[in-house]
Design an enzyme around this catalytic site. Structure first.
Site, PDB file in Angstrom:
ATOM      1  CD  GLU A  70      15.624 -43.091 126.417  1.00 33.79           C
ATOM      2  OE1 GLU A  70      15.461 -43.701 127.511  1.00 33.79           O
ATOM      3  OE2 GLU A  70      14.834 -43.201 125.470  1.00 33.79           O
ATOM      4  N   GLY A  74      14.110 -45.131 122.186  1.00 30.90           N
ATOM      5  CA  GLY A  74      13.149 -44.740 121.160  1.00 30.90           C
ATOM      6  C   GLY A  74      12.320 -45.927 120.665  1.00 30.90           C
ATOM      7  CD  GLU A 115      11.053 -42.201 123.942  1.00 33.06           C
ATOM      8  OE1 GLU A 115      11.904 -42.225 123.040  1.00 33.06           O
ATOM      9  OE2 GLU A 115      10.986 -41.269 124.781  1.00 33.06           O
ATOM     10  CB  ALA A 129      17.372 -42.381 119.022  1.00 40.42           C
TER      11      ALA A 129
HETATM   12  N1  DAK Z   1      22.276 -46.704 117.937  1.00 45.67           N
HETATM   13  C1  DAK Z   1      23.261 -46.964 117.036  1.00 45.67           C
HETATM   14  N2  DAK Z   1      23.760 -48.165 116.847  1.00 45.67           N
HETATM   15  C2  DAK Z   1      23.322 -49.185 117.602  1.00 45.67           C
HETATM   16  C3  DAK Z   1      22.311 -48.998 118.568  1.00 45.67           C
HETATM   17  C4  DAK Z   1      21.785 -47.682 118.726  1.00 45.67           C
HETATM   18  N3  DAK Z   1      20.777 -47.392 119.584  1.00 45.67           N
HETATM   19  N4  DAK Z   1      22.072 -50.178 119.155  1.00 45.67           N
HETATM   20  C5  DAK Z   1      22.894 -51.062 118.582  1.00 45.67           C
HETATM   21  N5  DAK Z   1      23.657 -50.469 117.642  1.00 45.67           N
HETATM   22  C6  DAK Z   1      24.684 -51.057 116.794  1.00 45.67           C
HETATM   23  C7  DAK Z   1      25.962 -51.293 117.572  1.00 45.67           C
HETATM   24  O1  DAK Z   1      26.724 -50.123 117.635  1.00 45.67           O
HETATM   25  C8  DAK Z   1      26.613 -52.372 116.735  1.00 45.67           C
HETATM   26  O2  DAK Z   1      27.198 -51.777 115.617  1.00 45.67           O
HETATM   27  P1  DAK Z   1      28.663 -52.291 115.072  1.00 45.67           P
HETATM   28  O3  DAK Z   1      29.573 -52.165 116.213  1.00 45.67           O
HETATM   29  O4  DAK Z   1      28.405 -53.724 114.661  1.00 45.67           O
HETATM   30  O5  DAK Z   1      28.955 -51.372 113.933  1.00 45.67           O
HETATM   31  C9  DAK Z   1      25.416 -53.186 116.263  1.00 45.67           C
HETATM   32  O6  DAK Z   1      24.269 -52.340 116.374  1.00 45.67           O
HETATM   33  C10 DAK Z   1      25.161 -54.399 117.101  1.00 45.67           C
HETATM   34  O7  DAK Z   1      25.078 -53.954 118.439  1.00 45.67           O
HETATM   35  P2  DAK Z   1      25.615 -54.856 119.651  1.00 45.67           P
HETATM   36  O8  DAK Z   1      26.865 -55.572 119.266  1.00 45.67           O
HETATM   37  O9  DAK Z   1      25.641 -53.991 120.826  1.00 45.67           O
HETATM   38  O10 DAK Z   1      24.425 -55.930 119.719  1.00 45.67           O
HETATM   39  P3  DAK Z   1      23.982 -56.815 120.939  1.00 45.67           P
HETATM   40  O11 DAK Z   1      22.963 -57.761 120.376  1.00 45.67           O
HETATM   41  O12 DAK Z   1      25.155 -57.396 121.670  1.00 45.67           O
HETATM   42  O13 DAK Z   1      23.275 -55.834 121.971  1.00 45.67           O
HETATM   43  C11 DAK Z   1      21.735 -54.076 122.576  1.00 45.67           C
HETATM   44  C12 DAK Z   1      22.015 -55.284 121.657  1.00 45.67           C
HETATM   45  C13 DAK Z   1      20.398 -53.484 122.126  1.00 45.67           C
HETATM   46  C14 DAK Z   1      21.621 -54.569 124.023  1.00 45.67           C
HETATM   47  C15 DAK Z   1      22.906 -53.059 122.486  1.00 45.67           C
HETATM   48  O14 DAK Z   1      23.192 -52.853 121.115  1.00 45.67           O
HETATM   49  C16 DAK Z   1      22.565 -51.739 123.101  1.00 45.67           C
HETATM   50  O15 DAK Z   1      22.671 -51.581 124.304  1.00 45.67           O
HETATM   51  N6  DAK Z   1      22.212 -50.757 122.242  1.00 45.67           N
HETATM   52  C17 DAK Z   1      21.960 -49.389 122.713  1.00 45.67           C
HETATM   53  C18 DAK Z   1      20.630 -49.320 123.400  1.00 45.67           C
HETATM   54  C19 DAK Z   1      20.313 -47.919 123.873  1.00 45.67           C
HETATM   55  O16 DAK Z   1      21.060 -47.340 124.703  1.00 45.67           O
HETATM   56  N7  DAK Z   1      19.205 -47.360 123.369  1.00 45.67           N
HETATM   57  C20 DAK Z   1      18.819 -46.018 123.737  1.00 45.67           C
HETATM   58  C21 DAK Z   1      19.370 -45.042 122.708  1.00 45.67           C
HETATM   59  S1  DAK Z   1      18.961 -43.364 123.112  1.00 45.67           S
HETATM   60  C22 DAK Z   1      14.480 -37.785 120.360  1.00 45.67           C
HETATM   61  C23 DAK Z   1      13.546 -38.702 120.755  1.00 45.67           C
HETATM   62  C24 DAK Z   1      13.969 -39.948 121.226  1.00 45.67           C
HETATM   63  C25 DAK Z   1      15.337 -40.247 121.336  1.00 45.67           C
HETATM   64  C26 DAK Z   1      16.253 -39.312 120.925  1.00 45.67           C
HETATM   65  C27 DAK Z   1      15.815 -38.069 120.440  1.00 45.67           C
HETATM   66  N8  DAK Z   1      14.039 -36.496 119.882  1.00 45.67           N
HETATM   67  C28 DAK Z   1      12.617 -36.227 119.782  1.00 45.67           C
HETATM   68  C29 DAK Z   1      14.966 -35.533 119.464  1.00 45.67           C
HETATM   69  C30 DAK Z   1      15.712 -41.543 121.817  1.00 45.67           C
HETATM   70  C31 DAK Z   1      16.923 -41.795 122.339  1.00 45.67           C
HETATM   71  C32 DAK Z   1      17.392 -43.168 122.500  1.00 45.67           C
HETATM   72  O17 DAK Z   1      16.737 -44.119 122.170  1.00 45.67           O
END
Ligand code: DAK
Length: 256
Positions: free
Chosen positions: A130, A107, A110, A64
Site C-alpha cells: 500500500e 487486501g 489481509e 483492494a
Molecule cells: N486493483 C484493480 N485492478 C487490478 C489490481 C488491483 N489491486 N491488480 C490487478 N488489477 C488489474 C490490472 O489493472 C489489469 O487490468 P487491465 O489493465 O487488464 O484492465 C489486470 O488486473 C491484470 O493486471 P496486470 O496486468 O498488472 O497483471 P500481472 O499478472 O502482470 O501483475 C500484479 C499482477 C498483482 C503484480 C499487479 O497486477 C499488481 O501489482 N497489482 C496491484 C497490487 C497492489 O498494489 N495491491 C495493493 C492494492 S491497495 C480498506 C482496507 C484495505 C484496503 C483498502 C481499504 N478499508 C478498510 C477502507 C487495501 C488496499 C490495497 O490492497
C-alpha cells in the site's frame, strides 16, 4: 455472474472461491459484500464445520480494487464502511483455512490473515504494498501482521512494500504450511476435513479463546481458556470422546 462462489468439496466443508480473474481477484465493494454474506451464511450453517477460502491458481487476491479507490475522497471511504464487511469474516465462529496460490497482496494478504490456517503454494507471495500507492494497510496489515510475525518483519513488509515468498512467509510465521502449487487446495480441503471430523463445540471454543486471548493480558486469557475448558465438560461430545477412548472405539460426535 457472481464473483464469489461457494462449493462443498466435502459435506461438512464450505469452500469460498473468489473469481474475478480480469482484475486479479481485486476486492471491490461487491466482492467484499459477497464474501461477508457467504461467511455469515456458512458460519451459521450447522452442517458446515470448517471453511476454505481460495482465489485463483495464479493469484489469491491482488489487493483492494485500486480503480474503485483512485478518485475516492476520505468521506467516500468512510461511508463505504467496509470494516463492517471485514468484521463478518473476523467473526466467523468456524475455522477458516486460506488456500493461497500466487499473489496475496495488500487486501489479499489481509484477507489471508483473517483465516486461522494458511496453506501456501510454492509460488505464492505475500505483500503489503500500500505504501507504494500513497496509502497504508487498512484491514489489519499493520496489526494482524505484527501479531503474526513480530515488529521487525512486519515493519520491513509494510515500510518497503516488498513481497515475501511462501518459504519466507512460512519461516516468519505468516503461513502454516507450504506445499506444491497444485496441492494447495487439496491440502487445505484435507485439513478442513480433519477439523470437520472433530467435535465442533471444542473446535469453536478453541478458535474463540485463542483469538480473544491473543489481545488480552495473560491472566485474562488464561481465565478465558479455563472457563471454556470447564464449559466443554457440559457437552455430550466430551462424554462421548472420553468414553470412546476408554471403550477403544471411534467416537461419534454430535456437536451437542
Ligand atoms: N486493483 C484493480 N485492478 C487490478 C489490481 C488491483 N489491486 N491488480 C490487478 N488489477 C488489474 C490490472 O489493472 C489489469 O487490468 P487491465 O489493465 O487488464 O484492465 C489486470 O488486473 C491484470 O493486471 P496486470 O496486468 O498488472 O497483471 P500481472 O499478472 O502482470 O501483475 C500484479 C499482477 C498483482 C503484480 C499487479 O497486477 C499488481 O501489482 N497489482 C496491484 C497490487 C497492489 O498494489 N495491491 C495493493 C492494492 S491497495 C480498506 C482496507 C484495505 C484496503 C483498502 C481499504 N478499508 C478498510 C477502507 C487495501 C488496499 C490495497 O490492497
Amino acid at each position: 455472474m457472481s464473483e464469489v462462489l461457494v462449493e462443498y468439496p466435502l459435506p461438512e466443508v464450505g469452500l469460498i472461491r473468489i473469481h474475478r480473474p480480469e482484475a486479479r481477484n481485486a476486492l471491490n465493494q461487491a466482492v467484499r459484500e459477497q464474501l461477508a454474506a457467504h461467511f455469515t451464511t456458512l458460519g451459521n450453517d450447522p452442517q458446515v464445520r470448517c471453511l476454505v477460502l481460495t482465489g485463483g491458481e495464479k493469484f489469491f487476491v491482488a489487493g483492494a480494487d485500486i480503480r474503485a479507490m483512485a478518485e475516492a475522497g476520505a468521506i467516500d471511504i468512510l461511508l463505504r464502511q467496509s470494516h463492517r464487511l471485514w468484521q463478518a469474516l473476523a467473526a466467523c465462529p468456524k475455522p477458516v483455512i486460506a488456500a493461497v496460490n500466487g499473489y496475496a497482496w495488500g487486501g489479499g494478504c489481509e484477507l489471508a490473515m483473517h483465516a486461522d490456517i494458511i496453506v501456501a503454494g510454492e509460488s505464492a507471495s505475500f505483500s503489503q504494498p500500500e505504501v507504494k500507492l500513497g496509502i497504508m494497510p487498512g484491514a489489519g496489515g499493520t496489526q494482524r501482521l505484527t501479531r503474526a510475525v513480530g515488529k521487525f518483519q512486519a515493519m520491513k513488509m509494510v515500510l518497503t512494500g516488498q513481497p515475501v515468498s511462501a518459504r519466507e512467509a512460512l519461516a516468519m510465521g505468516l503461513a502454516s504450511e507450504v506445499v506444491a502449487d497444485a496441492q494447495v487446495l487439496p491440502r487445505a480441503v484435507e485439513l478442513a476435513g480433519q477439523i470437520a471430523a472433530l467435535p465442533p463445540l471444542a473446535v469453536m471454543q478453541i478458535k474463540e479463546v485463542l483469538l480473544a486471548g491473543q489481545d488480552a493480558p495473560l491472566e485474562t486469557a488464561l481465565l478465558l481458556e479455563r472457563k471454556a475448558f470447564q464449559l466443554l465438560f457440559a457437552s455430550q461430545d466430551q462424554k462421548e470422546g472420553m468414553q470412546a477412548f476408554l471403550d477403544k472405539r471411534k467416537p461419534v460426535f454430535k456437536g451437542r
